[in-house]
Design an enzyme around this catalytic site. Structure first.
Site, PDB file in Angstrom:
ATOM      1  N   ALA A  62       0.865  -1.176   0.000  1.00  0.00           N
ATOM      2  CA  ALA A  62       0.000   0.000   0.000  1.00  0.00           C
ATOM      3  C   ALA A  62       0.903   1.229   0.000  1.00  0.00           C
ATOM      4  O   ALA A  62       2.078   1.134   0.356  1.00  0.00           O
ATOM      5  CB  ALA A  62      -0.865  -0.003   1.248  1.00  0.00           C
ATOM      6  N   GLY A 101       0.452  -5.170   0.694  1.00  0.00           N
ATOM      7  CA  GLY A 101      -0.701  -5.135  -0.215  1.00  0.00           C
ATOM      8  C   GLY A 101      -0.350  -5.627  -1.608  1.00  0.00           C
ATOM      9  O   GLY A 101      -1.221  -6.108  -2.336  1.00  0.00           O
ATOM     10  N   GLU A 104      -0.638  -9.285  -1.313  1.00  0.00           N
ATOM     11  CA  GLU A 104      -2.071  -9.575  -1.153  1.00  0.00           C
ATOM     12  C   GLU A 104      -2.774  -9.501  -2.523  1.00  0.00           C
ATOM     13  O   GLU A 104      -3.698 -10.276  -2.791  1.00  0.00           O
ATOM     14  CB  GLU A 104      -2.681  -8.595  -0.148  1.00  0.00           C
ATOM     15  CG  GLU A 104      -2.244  -8.850   1.289  1.00  0.00           C
ATOM     16  CD  GLU A 104      -2.736  -7.790   2.244  1.00  0.00           C
ATOM     17  OE1 GLU A 104      -3.530  -8.153   3.145  1.00  0.00           O
ATOM     18  OE2 GLU A 104      -2.355  -6.616   2.082  1.00  0.00           O
ATOM     19  N   GLU A 124       3.994  -5.923   7.190  1.00  0.00           N
ATOM     20  CA  GLU A 124       3.179  -4.902   7.860  1.00  0.00           C
ATOM     21  C   GLU A 124       3.524  -4.758   9.347  1.00  0.00           C
ATOM     22  O   GLU A 124       3.434  -3.659   9.910  1.00  0.00           O
ATOM     23  CB  GLU A 124       1.689  -5.248   7.713  1.00  0.00           C
ATOM     24  CG  GLU A 124       1.095  -4.954   6.344  1.00  0.00           C
ATOM     25  CD  GLU A 124       1.325  -6.067   5.333  1.00  0.00           C
ATOM     26  OE1 GLU A 124       0.695  -6.015   4.256  1.00  0.00           O
ATOM     27  OE2 GLU A 124       2.150  -6.970   5.594  1.00  0.00           O
TER      28      GLU A 124
END
Ligand code: T1G
Length: 653
Positions: A62, A101, A104, A124
């Site tokens: 992210a 992310g 993911e 994370e």
């Protein structure tokens, strides 16, 4: 503004390409671009879809820069559910580092391929977070509960081959990644391969007691940290609930972490560490000098560790000592350190042998005539250091960088004894130098820009986090440790015990309390430094009376078996009533009334001592920015990363 995501149909395969330098972070524009692309692919003639990235890496997560800012749709969890829902096979093609992310996104695809050099991970936890876009729910369904817990709690990336061995990557592609992915997509279409949604897979069998086991371990290892515990709860939800319900649990826990001061502190350090490598007023294009060979003066603990840091990065090292005996002692320290690293599985026998082979020794300075850089690492005697720099000035080639590893001394005074002060600077390593990440780079008054630029780039190569400091006594870290230490002594005299001060600071998050740190460093170091000072320079006797008494009683710290604590043969500290008595007597002698001191006051006064000195350092321009001071304390002094560093913590209060 063109989208950082492009979509094209090549024959019957849709290709979604993310192009958002430097690391293809999932900014709002990238999320919107991915949603538009997968929607287009869903309704056109494509029979399969490949997601791939331009540049040096697949999506690295992210966009951390967007955290804490107003949220913009599409959110990542929904976007990834949309990608997973696609009725055509979606293949993620990975190179570089697919992280957070980014990985993911790959898990939401139906198939994953990667080049052999690729790495994948969910780091994370290093930002005080947990994978918040389905990672804690999809990973256990592919790799099982234990592998997932280890991946999330360590936050460490794994190589493509290992990821394949645990079911997270399906195919390793040799050669061109896009060609390989397209060929595979064709094959999947031809074979009418199933749409394999990770969320629909069943979590492989697991022992339900694993969750409490991890919680118990984390209670010790990650004391006071929110994210690791939330990770265990999210994986437990994955193992016990349907996907949608598990994803709701993940979302709730993720938001709790995101709103926590801990994550704010850790995100601050993520950017502070990268900011520290930038020097104001020095352009990125400043030329650098080649450094392929290094000389290290002194084969003691520091010299040995410094030599290993360079050898570990493939740079040839010549260690200089005053005698053969001292040289052999120095080289045997290196030998022992490598043997220990191999034994602990930190590096392979081959790597250790290769690095060891890059380190040679001599007692003759002439051996340094052709090296690109020399680092002086002898004990803290300014006259000895100046004598050495005069010798280096005489033997080293023009353009060689001359650095001192002093922890305190005036780098300009050392540079001034040479005819080339522009080639001189400080490189202050922290013990053990082959392990500690911090490097204070001390910029002298005359240090040339290319010398500074060279050393900052070199620091990254030897895996150090470099912070620039101006010249003052103790630079950034040790200078701040002065008032921190003095306040510690006042707290002892006013009524707190060594173990109370240390446990208050360790419960607050410091890796080690001040008294244990002083015992580890050796109380005689400060005593000798004070001996060279006048009473006036020494300052308030309250701040050094007790350490002086301890040293004069032969209590030098861990190395002599006692200091503020008594130490057993395994160097475990125990409170010693003798010390308590010495402190009480000193307090009486100095006319100090003693009282109960609450832990909060201990923490407040010690952190304030650090911050106040930090502010002076900023005002004097010794540090470029306050976040640099935070990086120094996180990587050099065991300050808790979840507090973001002393200056950040102060700003939050
Ligand atoms: N967001 C924004 N900027 C980033 C970024 C990111 N994720 N990663 C790197 N940068 C910037 C960085 O600040 C620097 O900028 C430049 O890119 C180069 O980075 C929902 C919530 C990928 C291994 O934790 O570990 O996904 O200083 O100097 O040494 O579950 O960057 O040049 O202006 O570090 O080659 C999870 C973080 C996010 C990975 C490359 N992802 N990045 O290392 O270059 S949370 C991460 C890294 C998440 C989801 C959750 C490394 C790298 P500038 P660099 P590098």
């Amino acid at each position: 503004m063109s989208s950082p995501v492009r979509y094209e149909l090549q024959d019957n395969i849709g290709i979604i390409t993310v192009d958002n330098p430097p690391v293809n972070a999932l900014s709002h524009a990238v999320r919107q671009g991915l949603l538009d692309a997968i929607t287009a692919a869903g309704s056109d003639s494509s029979e399969a879809v490949v997601i791939i990235c331009d540049g040096r890496t697949f999506i690295a997560g992210a966009d951390i820069k967007e955290f804490g800012k107003p949220f913009k749709e599409p959110g990542l969890p929904d976007l990834l559910n949309t990608i997973e829902a696609c009725e055509k096979p979606v293949i993620a093609a990975i190179h570089g580092t697919a992280l957070g992310g980014g990985f993911e996104t790959a898990l939401a695809a139906h198939y994953r391929c990667a080049v052999p050099s690729a790495k994948v991970g969910l780091p994370e936890v290093k930002l005080g977070l947990l994978p918040g876009a389905g990672g804690t729910q999809r990973t256990p369904r592919l790799a099982g509960v234990k592998a997932s817990l280890d991946l999330f709690i360590s936050g460490a990336p794994i190589k493509a081959a290992q990821a394949k061995s645990i079911g997270l990557i399906d195919k390793i592609v040799d050669g061109d990644l896009l060609d390989g992915a397209l060929a595979w997509a064709e094959e999947l279409v031809r074979d009418d391969a199933p749409i394999r949604r990770s969320s629909e897979q069943v979590v492989p069998d697991f022992d339900a007691s694993i969750f409490d086991e991890y919680r118990q371990t984390l209670a010790k290892r990650a004391r006071g940290q929110m994210a690791p515990g939330h990770i265990v709860s999210a994986v437990e939800a994955a193992a016990t609930l349907p996907f949608d319900e598990g994803q709701a649990v993940e979302r709730r826990l993720f938001m709790e972490c995101m709103q926590s001061p801990q994550s704010a502190g850790m995100r601050h350090i993520f950017f502070a560490e990268r900011q520290a490598s930038k020097i104001e007023g020095l352009s990125k294009d400043t030329p650098r000098r080649p450094v392929d060979s290094v000389g290290v003066i002194g084969g003691g603990t520091m010299g040995g560790g410094i030599a290993m840091s360079f050898a570990n990065a493939g740079i040839r090292v010549t260690m200089i000592e005053i005698s053969d005996e001292a040289l052999q002692r120095g080289l045997s320290i290196v030998e022992r350190n490598y043997a220990g690293s191999v034994k602990r599985g930190k590096i392979s026998e081959e790597k250790a042998t290769a690095c060891r082979g890059l380190i040679s020794g001599s007692t003759d300075y002439a051996a340094l005539a052709e090296v690109d850089m020399v680092i002086e690492a002898v004990f803290e005697d300014p006259d000895l250091k100046k004598k050495i720099f005069k010798q280096l000035d005489a033997v080293c080639k023009p353009g060689a960088i001359l650095a001192t590893n002093t922890s305190y001394q005036d780098v300009d005074a050392i540079a001034a004894v040479t005819a080339r002060p522009e080639d001189v600077l400080g490189m202050h390593f922290f013990s053990p130098a082959h392990i500690m990440k911090l490097l204070e780079v001390v910029r002298g008054e005359k240090t040339a820009d290319d010398v500074l630029a060279t050393v900052m780039a070199l620091a990254k190569k030897i895996r150090k986090v470099a912070v620039v400091s101006g010249v003052c006594y103790g630079f950034i870290g040790n200078r701040m440790l002065g008032p921190y230490g003095e306040t510690t002594q006042l707290l002892l005299l006013e009524g707190a015990s060594p173990q109370q001060v240390d446990s208050a600071m360790e419960n607050w998050g410091m890796a080690m309390g001040p008294l244990r740190v002083f015992d580890l460093a050796g109380l005689d170091v400060g005593y000798k430094a004070r001996e060279a000072l006048s009473d006036e320079q020494k300052g308030d006797p309250k701040t050094y009376r007790v350490p002086d008494l301890l040293v004069e009683a032969g209590r030098l710290g861990q190395k002599s078996g006692s200091g503020f604590y008594a130490y057993d043969e395994n160097r475990r500290p125990t409170p010693d009533p003798v010390v308590g008595e010495m402190i009480e007597n000193a307090a009486a002698e100095l006319g100090i009334e003693r009282r109960e001191i609450p832990d909060e006051e201990i923490v407040d006064r010690l952190i304030s001592a650090l911050v106040d000195e930090g502010r002076k350092i900023l005002e004097e321009g010794i540090a470029q920015r306050s976040s640099d001071i935070d990086v120094v304390y996180i990587y050099g002094y065991g300050f808790p990363v979840s507090r973001g560093g002393p200056m950040f913590y102060a700003d939050q209060q």
